[in-house]
Every structure is written in structure tokens, then in C-alpha cells.
Design a protein around this motif. Sequence first.
Motif, short mmCIF file in Angstrom:
data_model
loop_
_atom_site.label_atom_id
_atom_site.label_comp_id
_atom_site.label_asym_id
_atom_site.label_seq_id
_atom_site.Cartn_x
_atom_site.Cartn_y
_atom_site.Cartn_z
N GLY A 16 0.78 -1.22 0.00
CA GLY A 16 0.00 0.00 0.00
C GLY A 16 0.81 1.27 0.00
N VAL A 17 2.02 1.22 -0.53
CA VAL A 17 2.86 2.41 -0.58
C VAL A 17 2.20 3.50 -1.42
CG1 VAL A 17 5.07 3.32 -1.39
CG2 VAL A 17 4.99 1.17 -0.15
N THR A 18 1.42 3.09 -2.40
CA THR A 18 0.75 4.07 -3.27
C THR A 18 -0.60 4.48 -2.71
OG1 THR A 18 -0.22 2.27 -4.57
CG2 THR A 18 1.89 3.16 -5.32
N ASP A 19 -0.98 3.95 -1.55
CA ASP A 19 -2.30 4.25 -0.98
C ASP A 19 -2.15 4.65 0.48
OD1 ASP A 19 -4.98 4.49 -0.50
OD2 ASP A 19 -5.32 2.34 -0.24
N GLY A 20 -1.79 5.91 0.70
CA GLY A 20 -1.72 6.42 2.05
C GLY A 20 -0.35 6.43 2.66
N ARG A 21 0.59 5.69 2.08
CA ARG A 21 1.93 5.65 2.66
C ARG A 21 2.97 6.29 1.74
NH1 ARG A 21 0.81 -0.16 4.26
NH2 ARG A 21 0.13 -0.09 6.43
N ALA A 22 2.57 6.66 0.54
CA ALA A 22 3.55 7.18 -0.42
C ALA A 22 4.25 8.41 0.12
CB ALA A 22 2.87 7.50 -1.75
N GLU A 23 3.49 9.29 0.82
CA GLU A 23 4.11 10.51 1.33
C GLU A 23 5.04 10.21 2.50
OE1 GLU A 23 0.35 9.73 3.55
OE2 GLU A 23 1.01 9.71 1.45
N ARG A 24 4.99 9.01 3.03
CA ARG A 24 5.85 8.63 4.15
C ARG A 24 7.05 7.81 3.69
NH1 ARG A 24 1.46 5.64 7.55
NH2 ARG A 24 3.26 5.11 8.87
N ASN A 67 2.25 2.30 12.29
CA ASN A 67 1.43 3.38 12.84
C ASN A 67 1.22 4.43 11.74
OD1 ASN A 67 3.76 4.92 12.65
ND2 ASN A 67 4.23 4.86 14.84
N ASP A 68 0.65 5.54 12.08
CA ASP A 68 0.34 6.57 11.07
C ASP A 68 1.35 7.72 11.07
OD1 ASP A 68 -0.29 7.68 13.47
OD2 ASP A 68 -2.37 8.17 12.97
N LYS A 69 2.49 7.53 11.74
CA LYS A 69 3.47 8.60 11.81
C LYS A 69 4.83 8.22 11.22
CE LYS A 69 1.50 10.62 16.04
NZ LYS A 69 1.77 10.99 17.46
N GLY A 70 5.10 6.94 11.21
CA GLY A 70 6.42 6.50 10.81
C GLY A 70 6.71 6.75 9.34
N SER A 71 7.99 6.80 9.02
CA SER A 71 8.41 7.02 7.63
C SER A 71 9.66 6.18 7.36
CB SER A 71 8.71 8.50 7.38
OG SER A 71 9.79 8.94 8.18
N ILE A 72 9.91 6.01 6.07
CA ILE A 72 11.07 5.22 5.64
C ILE A 72 11.80 5.99 4.55
CG2 ILE A 72 11.83 3.06 4.56
CD1 ILE A 72 9.36 1.71 5.66
N GLU A 116 14.31 3.57 8.91
CA GLU A 116 12.97 3.84 9.44
C GLU A 116 13.06 4.80 10.63
OE1 GLU A 116 10.68 0.31 10.23
OE2 GLU A 116 11.64 -0.82 8.60
N LYS A 117 12.00 5.61 10.81
CA LYS A 117 11.95 6.47 11.98
C LYS A 117 10.48 6.78 12.31
CE LYS A 117 12.30 10.97 9.64
NZ LYS A 117 13.02 12.26 9.60
N ASP A 118 10.28 7.20 13.54
CA ASP A 118 8.97 7.61 14.06
C ASP A 118 7.96 6.47 14.12
OD1 ASP A 118 9.88 10.20 14.36
OD2 ASP A 118 9.24 10.78 12.33
N GLY A 119 8.45 5.26 14.08
CA GLY A 119 7.56 4.13 14.33
C GLY A 119 7.55 3.80 15.80
N PRO A 120 6.95 2.69 16.20
CA PRO A 120 6.99 2.28 17.61
C PRO A 120 8.44 2.09 18.06
CG PRO A 120 5.38 0.98 16.37
CD PRO A 120 6.17 1.76 15.37
N PRO A 121 8.70 2.24 19.36
CA PRO A 121 10.07 2.05 19.86
C PRO A 121 10.58 0.66 19.48
CG PRO A 121 8.70 3.03 21.55
CD PRO A 121 7.76 2.65 20.43
N VAL A 122 11.84 0.62 19.09
CA VAL A 122 12.44 -0.62 18.61
C VAL A 122 13.31 -1.22 19.69
CG1 VAL A 122 14.01 -1.63 16.90
CG2 VAL A 122 12.40 0.15 16.22
#
Length: 350
Positions: free
Chosen positions: A225-233, A270-275, A296-302
Motif C-alpha cells: 500500500g505504498v501508493t495508498d496512504g503511505r507514499a508521502e511517508r 502506525n500513522d506517523k512513521g516514515s522510511i 525507518e523512523k517515528d515508528g513504535p520504539p524498537v
Amino acid sequence: MSSVVAKSEEQKDAEAEVEGFQDGLGPFVVAAETTRMAMVFTDAKEPGNPIIFANDAFLALTGYARDEVLGQPFNFLMANGADTRALKRIKVEFEANAESGAEILYRRKDGTEFWAGLFASPVQDKSGDVVQYFASFVDLTRHKEEQAQSKMLIDELNHRVKNTLATVQSIVWQASRANSDPKAIREAVESRLFALSRSHNLLTRENWHSAGLLDVLHDALEPFGVTDGRAERLVIAGENIRLSTKAALALGIAFNELATNAVKYGAFSNDKGSIRIDWRIEPTSEGRRLILSWQEKDGPPVTPPSRQGFGSRVIERGLTHELEGTVQLDYRPDGLICTMNVPVPGIRDG
């Protein structure tokens, strides 16, 4: 001087033979001269079956002038006159009039070689004695080239099938090693096989010559779903360098593993993380290296895993064993960083 005179006399005899031959067969000779199939007639009464007639198609095929052909022994065109197997095939064709013909390698006047199918038929006089042979030639050069191309494709297909089966075997083995639940094993195997299938589809579109790194990435990430809601991330920075088939398959599976992990546990869970994915080419004493980073960043703590997971083993197997590269997985608290270091893949590798 005597050899020149002898040759001249032989030429005169051959020309006289041709004139008598043409007068005797009349309309047939005219037809043989104008047909597009290369043809010659030989004198069966003389040693070596000297040529007494050659049509225009034969001259065009071989590059010789008519006066250079008449009087020559039938086998003067052979690329290798000492080829005993070829000589035997020609002898059988003349004596047995085989229906299948004989495939012989010949040489033109300019030195280039060509394959021809030889078909010979005897011409008998009223008493049944063979006095001449009628021989026709079918140019098999294109056929031989297509045969060689087909063999190469079959060999390449066999190579790919073996590589694919080895990859599938590794996926199944590692999935069964990491899980005891049949459902989990099936899901793990299916997801990897789908990734492998997508890479195969990409390479098929590229005629299995090579594939662009950007294309491999996009095909691997599309199901997530990179082209559906995650492309900007998602940020991808790098040139669309060409990859060998082996590199495209290995990296396609690696990207699938990283994306799967990102959706389940990482930046895309989540809805904040990005790659961010980027790469560069670095020269080294061992040759140029492709350095690719998945950050990766801004996802859940790793938190670092207590043991090596199935996905990381799949990535390492592909990059280490298939590409002779290295992979470093850095489980930082703010996000996973995967650094891949592989030789710059030549498009003809694997």
C-alpha cells in the motif's frame, strides 16, 4: 607451366562436358539455372565427382564465378576437407540417396562459413549406370543460428529453474525452522513466493536481461500500500541503476522482508512513521560497491530481537550467499536501519 596447361585442358574438357550436358537435357537445364535452390551436376564417371553444371543460385550462395566452379571436385567447398565424418555423410548421401539429406559445413569464396543441407540424386543412362549426380543445397545458416539460440535459451532456462528451486528450498527450510505451526509456515512461505513471483514478472518484462533498482523497489513495495496512504511517508533517493537478474531477485526478496517487518512492527505499523531508502556507489580496492540504506523512523520504539528472526535470515542468505555481500541490521530505538553492501552487479551476472 605444365600444371597451368593441364589445368587449362581440364577446364576445356569440363566446359565441353557442360555443353553436351546442356544440349542433352535442354529445358531442364534452363529450369535448373533459374530456380532459387542452389544446384550442381557432377560427373559420376570421374574421380571426385567434378562439377559439370552450377546454377546461378549456387554461385550466389558460394560467391564463386562459374568458371571457378566447373571442373572442381564436388567436395572443394568443404570447410574442413579432412573431416572424415562429414566425408562419410556425403558418401552415404551420394550412394544411398538418403531421404533426410546430410548437413555439411561449407566455406564461401570470401572465407565465411555456412551450413547447408545436401541432397543428392543419381542420374542413370539407358543401361542403368550412374553417369551423373544431381545435388541441391539448402542454406541452413539461419536454422543453425536459431538452433544455437534455442539451446542457449534452454540452458539459461535450466539455470534459472535450478536457481529458483534452490531459493524456494531455502525459503521452505527456513520457514519450517522458524515455525512449528503449519499455518504460520504456509503464510511465511506464501508471502516469500509472492515476492519471488513479482521479481520474476519484472524480469520477464525486461526479457531477463536486467532490471532497474527503482523498478525492483516499486514492485516489492506495491503490495504494502505504498501508493495508498503511505507514499508521502516513503522517500527513495538514488539513480535507477541496472541490476543483474540474480541481484534483482535477491534484493526483491530483501525489500519484501523489510517492508513486511515495517508494516507489522516498524515505521508503517502506525500513522506517523516514515522510511527513507537511498544508495550510492563507492569505489574500493575490491571494485565498486553498492551501498544501500533502508532507514525507518517515528515508528513504535524498537528493541533488538533476542534471536535472529526468519526475515533477517532470508535477507542475509540472499545478500551474502547469492551476491557475496553483507547486511547490517541496526535496531535503534527510533527505528531500524538496514545497510546492504554488495558488489556493483554487472547486468550479465547470474
